[in-house]
Design a protein around this motif. Structure first.
Motif, short mmCIF file in Angstrom:
data_model
loop_
_atom_site.label_atom_id
_atom_site.label_comp_id
_atom_site.label_asym_id
_atom_site.label_seq_id
_atom_site.Cartn_x
_atom_site.Cartn_y
_atom_site.Cartn_z
N ILE A 1 -7.16 19.45 -5.91
CA ILE A 1 -6.18 18.89 -5.14
C ILE A 1 -6.21 17.25 -5.61
O ILE A 1 -7.04 16.63 -6.08
N ILE A 2 -5.13 16.83 -5.77
CA ILE A 2 -4.70 15.40 -5.89
C ILE A 2 -4.30 14.55 -4.71
O ILE A 2 -3.19 15.03 -4.12
N VAL A 3 -5.09 13.61 -4.43
CA VAL A 3 -4.87 12.76 -3.11
C VAL A 3 -4.05 11.50 -3.83
O VAL A 3 -4.83 10.87 -4.54
N VAL A 4 -2.81 11.33 -3.30
CA VAL A 4 -2.27 10.15 -3.90
C VAL A 4 -2.31 9.01 -2.68
O VAL A 4 -1.96 9.34 -1.47
N CYS A 5 -2.80 7.86 -3.19
CA CYS A 5 -2.91 6.56 -2.01
C CYS A 5 -2.23 5.58 -2.41
O CYS A 5 -1.91 5.23 -3.48
N ALA A 6 -1.80 5.01 -1.52
CA ALA A 6 -1.12 3.48 -1.41
C ALA A 6 -2.06 2.52 -1.57
O ALA A 6 -3.31 2.50 -0.88
N ASN A 7 -2.03 1.80 -2.64
CA ASN A 7 -2.97 0.64 -3.04
C ASN A 7 -2.20 -0.57 -2.03
O ASN A 7 -1.79 -1.25 -2.87
N LEU A 8 -2.78 -0.90 -0.92
CA LEU A 8 -2.19 -1.85 -0.06
C LEU A 8 -2.37 -3.07 -0.79
O LEU A 8 -1.30 -3.95 -0.78
N GLU A 9 -3.31 -3.51 -0.98
CA GLU A 9 -3.70 -4.88 -1.49
C GLU A 9 -2.78 -5.11 -2.94
O GLU A 9 -2.53 -6.26 -2.96
N ARG A 10 -2.91 -4.10 -3.73
CA ARG A 10 -2.30 -4.40 -5.20
C ARG A 10 -0.71 -4.84 -4.93
O ARG A 10 -0.31 -5.70 -5.31
N SER A 11 -0.11 -4.28 -3.90
CA SER A 11 1.41 -4.57 -3.65
C SER A 11 1.30 -5.99 -2.72
O SER A 11 2.25 -6.93 -3.06
N ALA A 12 0.35 -6.05 -1.90
CA ALA A 12 0.24 -7.33 -1.07
C ALA A 12 0.31 -8.61 -1.73
O ALA A 12 0.54 -9.59 -1.51
N GLN A 13 -0.63 -8.40 -3.03
CA GLN A 13 -0.95 -9.64 -3.91
C GLN A 13 0.49 -10.43 -4.08
O GLN A 13 0.45 -11.67 -4.33
N ARG A 14 1.40 -9.69 -4.13
CA ARG A 14 2.69 -9.95 -4.85
C ARG A 14 3.83 -10.37 -3.57
O ARG A 14 4.42 -11.37 -3.41
N TYR A 15 3.85 -9.08 -2.64
CA TYR A 15 4.71 -9.28 -1.58
C TYR A 15 4.19 -9.55 -0.38
O TYR A 15 4.90 -9.31 0.81
N GLY A 16 2.95 -9.67 -0.13
CA GLY A 16 2.40 -10.03 1.24
C GLY A 16 2.79 -8.84 2.30
O GLY A 16 2.52 -7.65 1.81
N GLU A 17 2.95 -9.16 3.43
CA GLU A 17 3.06 -7.87 4.52
C GLU A 17 4.14 -7.11 4.11
O GLU A 17 3.90 -5.77 4.29
N ARG A 18 5.34 -7.37 3.44
CA ARG A 18 6.10 -6.15 3.08
C ARG A 18 5.36 -5.21 2.09
O ARG A 18 5.70 -4.04 2.00
N GLY A 19 4.81 -5.91 1.02
CA GLY A 19 4.07 -5.02 0.01
C GLY A 19 3.13 -4.10 0.43
O GLY A 19 2.92 -2.96 0.46
N ARG A 20 2.38 -4.71 1.77
CA ARG A 20 1.16 -3.96 2.42
C ARG A 20 1.92 -2.80 3.34
O ARG A 20 1.22 -1.59 3.10
#
Ligand SMILES: Cc1cc2nc3c(=O)[nH]c(=O)nc-3n(C[C@H](O)[C@H](O)[C@H](O)COP(=O)(O)O)c2cc1C
Length: 179
Positions: A75-94
């Motif tokens: 089983i592969i569980v795919v996770c969103a890494n909220l902070e990696r995107s938030a580093q550049r895009y803030g709330e929209r990234g998260r």
């Protein structure tokens, strides 16, 4: 395999043979996932590869009793890494881009698996907190999809699609898109 053949031929598989999947194949799936586009190329997605029977069963239970998940050898569980995107895009990234980055990776993985003769199913109905506890996920990882991967146990039925004309709006003859 031709990309259109993969797109139209892939079906959700909900029965799996127990045959193990070689590590090279799992790596190819992860690589296909990682080549998906992502906002600002931040690749805000992480992957958890589960083979342990007990963990697989707990993931099935967290998915409201979809026990076929636990039949799959991996089983592969795919996770969103909220902070990696938030580093550049803030709330929209998260709140948006990280989820889209993960979703794009999921689709690539499903298509690659199909091209390699494997079956998968995108599982989205689960209790987030239970999945997080089962995998000890840190807060910045949001599970997006649980993907059982295995050789298909039975051939799935074709699934219908809404005709394109009913869901597409074009600018024709000077008419507005929506009337
Ligand atoms: C966001 C999302 C969540 C889904 N969740 C589940 C699920 O929890 N269980 C399941 O059996 N299938 C799930 N599916 C698979 C859909 O039921 C399936 O893709 C759809 O019926 C079309 O069938 P096909 O994949 O065979 O073309 C999900 C698909 C998506 C995209």
């Amino acid at each position: 395999m031709d990309v259109f053949q993969a797109i139209t031929g892939r079906r959700s598989v909900r029965a799996f043979k127990p045959d193990p999947i070689p590590e090279e194949i799992i790596n190819r799936l992860l690589e296909a996932a990682q080549w998906a586009p992502s906002a600002g190329n931040m690749q805000a997605r992480d992957f958890i590869v589960v083979k342990d029977s007990d963990v697989k069963l707990r993931l099935a239970e967290a998915s409201w009793g979809q026990y076929f998940i636990a039949e799959a050898p991996v089983i592969i569980v795919v996770c969103a890494n909220l902070e990696r995107s938030a580093q550049r895009y803030g709330e929209r990234g998260r709140s948006l881009y990280a989820i889209l980055d993960a979703a794009a990776a999921v689709e690539n993985m499903l298509l690659a698996a199909y091209a390699l003769g494997l079956g998968t199913c995108w599982i989205g109905a689960f209790d987030d907190d239970r999945v997080k506890r089962t995998l000890s996920l840190p807060d910045h990882l949001k599970p997006i999809a649980i993907i059982p991967v295995g050789y298909p146990g039975r051939q799935p039925r074709p699934t219908p699609r809404i005709p394109i004309d009913r869901i597409t709006y074009r600018d024709r003859y000077g008419n507005p898109y929506f009337r």
